[in-house]
Design an enzyme around this catalytic site. Structure first.
Site, PDB file in Angstrom:
ATOM      1  N   GLY A 153      28.249   5.634  43.667  1.00 41.49           N
ATOM      2  CA  GLY A 153      28.537   4.221  43.894  1.00 41.49           C
ATOM      3  C   GLY A 153      29.878   3.848  43.310  1.00 41.49           C
ATOM      4  O   GLY A 153      30.475   4.602  42.546  1.00 41.49           O
ATOM      5  N   VAL A 154      30.342   2.697  43.724  1.00 45.28           N
ATOM      6  CA  VAL A 154      31.582   2.177  43.196  1.00 45.28           C
ATOM      7  C   VAL A 154      31.341   0.718  42.871  1.00 45.28           C
ATOM      8  O   VAL A 154      30.821  -0.021  43.696  1.00 45.28           O
ATOM      9  CB  VAL A 154      32.717   2.280  44.230  1.00 45.28           C
ATOM     10  CG1 VAL A 154      34.025   1.785  43.633  1.00 45.28           C
ATOM     11  CG2 VAL A 154      32.871   3.695  44.719  1.00 45.28           C
ATOM     12  N   GLY A 155      31.691   0.344  41.674  1.00 43.20           N
ATOM     13  CA  GLY A 155      31.492  -1.047  41.295  1.00 43.20           C
ATOM     14  C   GLY A 155      32.797  -1.673  40.886  1.00 43.20           C
ATOM     15  O   GLY A 155      33.843  -1.033  40.965  1.00 43.20           O
ATOM     16  N   GLY A 156      32.727  -2.887  40.457  1.00 40.24           N
ATOM     17  CA  GLY A 156      33.925  -3.583  40.021  1.00 40.24           C
ATOM     18  C   GLY A 156      34.596  -2.849  38.872  1.00 40.24           C
ATOM     19  O   GLY A 156      35.773  -2.977  38.634  1.00 40.24           O
ATOM     20  N   PHE A 157      33.848  -2.052  38.194  1.00 40.34           N
ATOM     21  CA  PHE A 157      34.324  -1.413  36.988  1.00 40.34           C
ATOM     22  C   PHE A 157      34.916  -0.040  37.264  1.00 40.34           C
ATOM     23  O   PHE A 157      35.857   0.395  36.623  1.00 40.34           O
ATOM     24  CB  PHE A 157      33.109  -1.316  36.053  1.00 40.34           C
ATOM     25  CG  PHE A 157      33.241  -0.399  34.887  1.00 40.34           C
ATOM     26  CD1 PHE A 157      33.627  -0.895  33.659  1.00 40.34           C
ATOM     27  CD2 PHE A 157      32.948   0.944  35.011  1.00 40.34           C
ATOM     28  CE1 PHE A 157      33.721  -0.060  32.569  1.00 40.34           C
ATOM     29  CE2 PHE A 157      33.044   1.778  33.918  1.00 40.34           C
ATOM     30  CZ  PHE A 157      33.436   1.276  32.698  1.00 40.34           C
ATOM     31  N   GLY A 158      34.374   0.652  38.230  1.00 39.47           N
ATOM     32  CA  GLY A 158      34.879   1.987  38.514  1.00 39.47           C
ATOM     33  C   GLY A 158      33.832   2.770  39.276  1.00 39.47           C
ATOM     34  O   GLY A 158      32.859   2.217  39.761  1.00 39.47           O
ATOM     35  N   VAL A 196      30.810   5.413  39.951  1.00 37.86           N
ATOM     36  CA  VAL A 196      29.586   5.808  39.266  1.00 37.86           C
ATOM     37  C   VAL A 196      29.206   7.206  39.750  1.00 37.86           C
ATOM     38  O   VAL A 196      29.138   7.456  40.953  1.00 37.86           O
ATOM     39  CB  VAL A 196      28.436   4.823  39.554  1.00 37.86           C
ATOM     40  CG1 VAL A 196      27.218   5.187  38.727  1.00 37.86           C
ATOM     41  CG2 VAL A 196      28.869   3.402  39.255  1.00 37.86           C
ATOM     42  N   ASP A 227      26.257 -11.969  37.961  1.00 40.18           N
ATOM     43  CA  ASP A 227      26.468 -11.264  39.224  1.00 40.18           C
ATOM     44  C   ASP A 227      25.139 -10.715  39.737  1.00 40.18           C
ATOM     45  O   ASP A 227      25.004  -9.528  39.999  1.00 40.18           O
ATOM     46  CB  ASP A 227      27.510 -10.158  39.033  1.00 40.18           C
ATOM     47  CG  ASP A 227      28.130  -9.706  40.355  1.00 40.18           C
ATOM     48  OD1 ASP A 227      27.929 -10.402  41.372  1.00 40.18           O
ATOM     49  OD2 ASP A 227      28.804  -8.666  40.371  1.00 40.18           O
TER      50      ASP A 227
END
Ligand SMILES: *[C@@H]1O[C@H](CO)[C@@H](O)[C@H](O)[C@H]1NC(C)=O
Ligand SMILES: *[C@@H]1O[C@H](CO)[C@@H](O)[C@H](O)[C@H]1NC(C)=O
Ligand SMILES: *[C@@H]1O[C@H](CO)[C@@H](O)[C@H](O)[C@H]1NC(C)=O
Ligand SMILES: *[C@@H]1O[C@H](CO)[C@@H](O)[C@H](O)[C@H]1NC(C)=O
Ligand SMILES: *[C@@H]1O[C@H](CO)[C@@H](O)[C@H](O)[C@H]1NC(C)=O
Ligand SMILES: *[C@@H]1O[C@H](CO)[C@@H](O)[C@H](O)[C@H]1NC(C)=O
Ligand SMILES: *[C@@H]1O[C@H](CO)[C@@H](O)[C@H](O)[C@H]1NC(C)=O
Ligand SMILES: *[C@@H]1O[C@H](CO)[C@@H](O)[C@H](O)[C@H]1NC(C)=O
Ligand SMILES: *[C@@H]1O[C@H](CO)[C@@H](O)[C@H](O)[C@H]1NC(C)=O
Length: 872
Positions: free
Chosen positions: A534-539, A541, A653
């Protein structure tokens, strides 16, 4: 842009509109009324113009067009929720070939020129195809400019650019829009233009690093980059003196963990401008400041530092505002001012400059920011000057403005959205549409440092009130190392480490496990792309394996994103203290060589969303009961965040991709990167920058910039409808009134046609009473006003009730039946028991609660639980 408005939510939109536009319009307000030569143009408006909510009249622009062909007017296809404004944003003028405006000006006056851009779909014009240049009398203001890319990188819906044009020596200002000729099918556009005569604000400034040389600013053109009320709050245009500027909070720009202290002038201190014109800066700016603190040794050991992202290879005017409202004698506080490592001012003594307490002054410096990797930053640092033997070792700043300078070319490159942001967004939108004219699905993502004056947009009203800070939270941040910024590796890797290690040790003993980078690399096969889950706002995964077989999810921060750093820190802080059956557990973290990783429990079944929408995974359609149980689990997690910890924690969120499922279909809330600790339940709210995801955002949050736990309740209401209808919360491909799930579901419910939009897979399986209860609850969550929404506790009550009604219908109350082999543990309660159960719901049952670190339980127990996770 995604549509948020429709007739139904007109009142919401208008309110949103009011907030947004009142800020912008006050800008126009002050100056335009008294200045006869000022113009406020809404581009593409019809004859007669239009008024905004503030009653300001925007005139049509057509009579200023020098060339009548080559441009057309359009209405924007969508009204972005954060835009909240019709005039001037919803109409635009599109230029397919070079086109000019001509304005009459006084040849010897300086002018503000403000340009407003809202990159949306205009007819068939897709803003991502738009690259253009703008010039004013031959001065390049923008070139190869993409409003779409710029907005995306800044996570904003619209941007404003403010220029200050030196006297033109001509009675005509020619403003030229030219589509780029480097690409096919490009076009230029503009939504609003303001041209306002201004007083001469600038004179000359000393050139930092060049001895005594000064630079004449009078003849230069400027672009406003930053304007900050240091140590204070956002100052709206109405609060500004005369020039209707906006002053922002300085905290987002502070470097490292040393924030110094903020000060506010006592009521009895008179802010005295002496001979200085009042329009230089309003009293609010001078009556707050940031200083280093009271400890001489601490102050000698650090620099109070701000870092700004700027375009390289350019000159910047840095204007510093000072006013000492506490001390009144010369040589009480003396400090050095550094700009990009050069001494801009040695032995600054405010009282020496002003002559007394409460008297104001400002100093101008010009600094050249070179081209070269890592040089696109402007550092401002203050440090006590011991040589002059002052009485106190401290430093003070009240305000700062930064302008880009050039006489011919103010343009800069488009900012670069991080790959991660792009990826995160494409993932987000892949559920919606193949059409990617607008990839902007995430607000809160990892926008790089705010470049440019685009920071003006309404969503960035950072109201940071120090009084509302949680004392505990402040001290807790002190262990955080000075990560600073990834562009400089010099001091950080050594000094950062030494300050950290002692406290990391303390932390690893107490709260969570420390992983070496080596271990992390081993676990993820050196961050192999095939392990990305996955990819989130943070970076990104990654899936990983530790301790010979235990599966974990590893979040790796994007080193490019400073916002990510803060969120990383927030997340460690939060998660290490929070333990709950329905929260994703943090196992440990890694901080080494600029790498920051968080290690979590692996959630085998992924996100709630991917089990709702078709085509993502081999579909295993969730039954109504399962969906209810997942919602209940998530609600418990959120309820714990809101009430279970020492401070109220607002998730900010809440969405179906942040509700994860373990191998037993237990719902767990994840992603606290955006979380904010509330002061406590009594204080009610925290003022903050709007973050979150489109489609889930609380309209009240937009209106009032105030965050309460009811904002989470709103988002959760959207989640409930998503669970029921199994469709994306925003789908721009649908007819207008259906784009937003929240609005569409409410409308259908009103019309009594909700049945039609329920997930067809559920048809006929839902007990009507259960459905009624569920829908009523979801509807209440979406109330316009936070006060009308249920608490998480009531919500839980109602969902459990809906589940109970469903189970009675199923007749399956006493046996956990499911078509697949996943076991479910049911709550088997009769009506009376149910009633009792509700009374006891407050924290969802003791077994779910382990402790947070602030409870009386010793840290070692948590530690053992964390570092030997194999038993779980
Ligand atoms: C419109 O512009 C084209 C060049 O782009 C020019 O040839 C033509 O004469 C113009 N038409 C009018 C009516 O000005
Ligand atoms: C523009 O389009 C033409 C034909 O469609 C093509 O030959 C040309 O290479 C394109 N130019 C650019 C810069 O893409
Ligand atoms: C103005 O901009 C041009 C082009 O970017 C640059 O070459 C020049 O050095 C700049 N002048 C100043 C004074 O910064
Ligand atoms: C403060 O900044 C100046 C200029 O960059 C630098 O020379 C000095 O070493 C810094 N002091 C500390 C304590 O970081
Ligand atoms: C900053 O200044 C110090 C000396 O004042 C110097 O040693 C150091 O290399 C400078 N750093 C940079 C990045 O210019
Ligand atoms: C224009 O901007 C885009 C996006 O930033 C960039 O990819 C492209 O190379 C630029 N083109 C020119 C000619 O500078
Ligand atoms: C590290 O923790 C110790 C106590 O454990 C504390 O005294 C010290 O101030 C902390 N250091 C930093 C840099 O926060
Ligand atoms: C920064 O890191 C690079 C590569 O990691 C290294 O080559 C360079 O010397 C470092 N710079 C400093 C100032 O330590
Ligand atoms: C509710 O709590 C009380 C004591 O606090 C306990 O005696 C009772 O059994 C609980 N009821 C249920 C249904 O959990």
């Amino acid at each position: 842009m995604y549509l948020f408005s429709s007739k139904m939510h007109k009142h919401t939109s208008l309110l949103l509109y009011f907030v947004g536009i009142s800020i912008l319009l006050h800008v126009i307000h002050g100056a335009s009324i008294e200045e006869p030569g000022s113009l406020i143009l809404g581009c593409g408006l019809d004859e007669g113009g239009a008024k905004d909510e503030d009653g300001r009249q925007w005139s049509p622009d057509n009579k200023f067009l020098a060339t009548q062909n080559g441009s057309t007017t359009y209405k924007a296809a969508y009204q972005d929720p954060s835009l909240s404004s019709v005039v001037p944003y919803m109409s635009a003028r599109i230029f397919t070939s070079e086109t000019t405006y001509k304005f009459n000006v006084q040849p010897d006056k300086r002018y503000w020129l403000r340009l407003h851009f809202y990159p949306s779909l205009y007819g068939t014009f897709n803003p991502s195809d738009s690259y253009f240049s703008v010039a004013a009398n031959g001065i390049t203001l923008l070139s190869n400019f993409s409003a779409s890319i710029t907005c995306q990188a800044l996570s904003q819906a619209y941007i404003d650019r403010e220029y200050s044009l030196a006297p033109l020596n001509s009675d005509t200002l020619t403003l030229t829009f030219k589509p780029s000729d480097k690409q096919n099918g490009t076009f230029a556009f503009i939504n609003g233009i303001q041209l306002i005569q201004m007083p001469e604000l600038f004179d000359s400034a000393s050139l930092v690093g060049f001895g005594d040389q000064t630079m004449d600013i009078k003849t230069l053109n400027l672009q406003t980059m930053f304007r900050l009320n240091v140590g204070g709050q956002y100052v709206s245009p109405a609060q500004d003196s005369d020039l209707s500027r906006m002053w922002y909070d300085d905290t987002p720009y502070l470097y490292g963990s040393s924030y110094g202290v903020t000060n506010e002038a006592k009521k009895d201190v008179l802010i005295d401008y002496q001979t200085m014109p009042k329009y230089i800066a309003p009293p609010t700016v001078y009556s707050t400041s940031r200083s280093m603190g009271t400890d001489k040794d601490v102050n000698m050991g650090y620099n109070l530092t701000w870092v700004f992202q700027v375009d390289p290879n350019s000159m910047y005017l840095v204007r510093l505002h000072f006013c000492d409202f506490y001390y009144s004698k010369v040589n009480e506080i003396v400090f050095n001012i550094f700009l990009n490592n050069n001494t801009a001012q040695a032995q600054a003594d405010i009282i020496g400059w002003t002559g007394g307490k409460g008297m104001t002054t400002y100093q101008d410096y010009v600094v050249y920011v070179q081209d070269g990797e890592g040089d696109e930053q402007l550092w401002l640092a203050l440090h006590p000057a011991p040589d002059s033997k002052p009485q106190f070792y401290d430093a003070i700043l009240n305000g700062v403005e930064i302008f880009k300078l050039n006489d011919t070319d103010l343009s800069g490159p488009n900012p670069q959205p991080s790959d991660m942001l792009l990826e995160g967004e494409s993932q987000e939108t892949s559920f919606h549409t193949h059409k990617t004219y607008d990839k902007k699905a995430v607000i809160g993502g990892a926008a790089g440092g705010a470049a440019g004056f685009a920071f003006m947009a309404a969503i960035c009203i950072a109201v940071y009130n120090k009084k509302k800070r949680v004392p505990g939270a402040v001290t807790q941040t002190s262990w955080l190392p000075i990560y600073g910024n990834s562009h400089t590796n010099g001091s950080k890797s050594t000094s950062g480490k030494s300050t950290t290690s002692a406290n990391l040790t303390a932390m690893t003993q107490g709260l969570c496990r420390y992983f070496s980078l080596q271990e992390i690399k081993q676990a993820t096969n050196s961050f192999d792309e095939s392990n990305v889950i996955g990819v989130g706002g943070f970076g990104k995964v990654y899936k990983g394996v530790i301790d010979n077989g235990m599966l974990v999810a590893i979040k790796r921060s994007n080193p490019q994103s400073e916002q990510g750093v803060n969120e990383f820190q927030t997340e460690i802080e939060m998660l290490s203290k929070l333990r709950h059956k329905h929260l994703v557990s943090l196992i440990g973290f890694c901080e080494e060589d600029n790498e920051m990783c968080l290690v979590y429990d692996y959630m085998a079944l992924g996100t709630f969303r991917e089990h709702l929408y078709k085509g993502i995974k081999p579909l295993n359609i969730l039954t109504w009961k399962q969906r209810l149980e997942i919602c209940i689990g998530a609600a418990r997690g959120l309820h714990y965040l809101h009430t279970g910890a020492k401070y109220t924690i607002i998730h900010r969120d809440v969405k179906t991709t942040n509700i994860l499922l373990d191998e037993n279909w237990n719902a767990k809330v994840s992603d606290f990167g955006l979380s904010k600790t509330g002061p406590d339940l009594n204080a009610g709210h925290v003022s903050t920058v709007v973050k979150g995801s489109f489609g889930y955002l609380d309209p009240e949050y937009f209106r009032r910039q105030q965050l309460t736990e009811k904002s989470d309740v709103y988002s959760f209401g959207v989640v409930l409808f998503e669970a029921l209808c199994a469709r994306p919360v925003l789908n721009p491909n649908l007819p207008k009134e259906q784009v937003s799930l929240a609005e569409w579901a409410l409308l259908c419910n009103q019309k009594g046609t909700l049945e039609d939009i329920i997930d067809p897979n559920l048809k006929g399986t839902i007990n009507p009473e259960s459905l009624q209860k569920f829908v009523d609850t979801a509807e209440k969550c979406l109330s316009d006003h936070g006060a009308d929404r249920p608490s998480m506790n009531d919500l839980l009550w109602n969902l459990e009730f809906a589940l109970n009604l469903q189970e009675n219908k199923d007749g399956s109350t006493h046996s956990a039946t499911r078509t697949n082999d996943n076991e479910f543990e049911e709550i088997h309660l009769g009506d009376n028991e149910m009633a009792n159960h509700y009374k006891n719901l407050s924290l969802g049952g003791q077994d779910e609660l382990s402790q947070d670190a602030t409870s009386s339980q010793g840290p070692t127990e948590i530690f053992s639980q964390l570092v030997s996770p194999k038993g779980r």
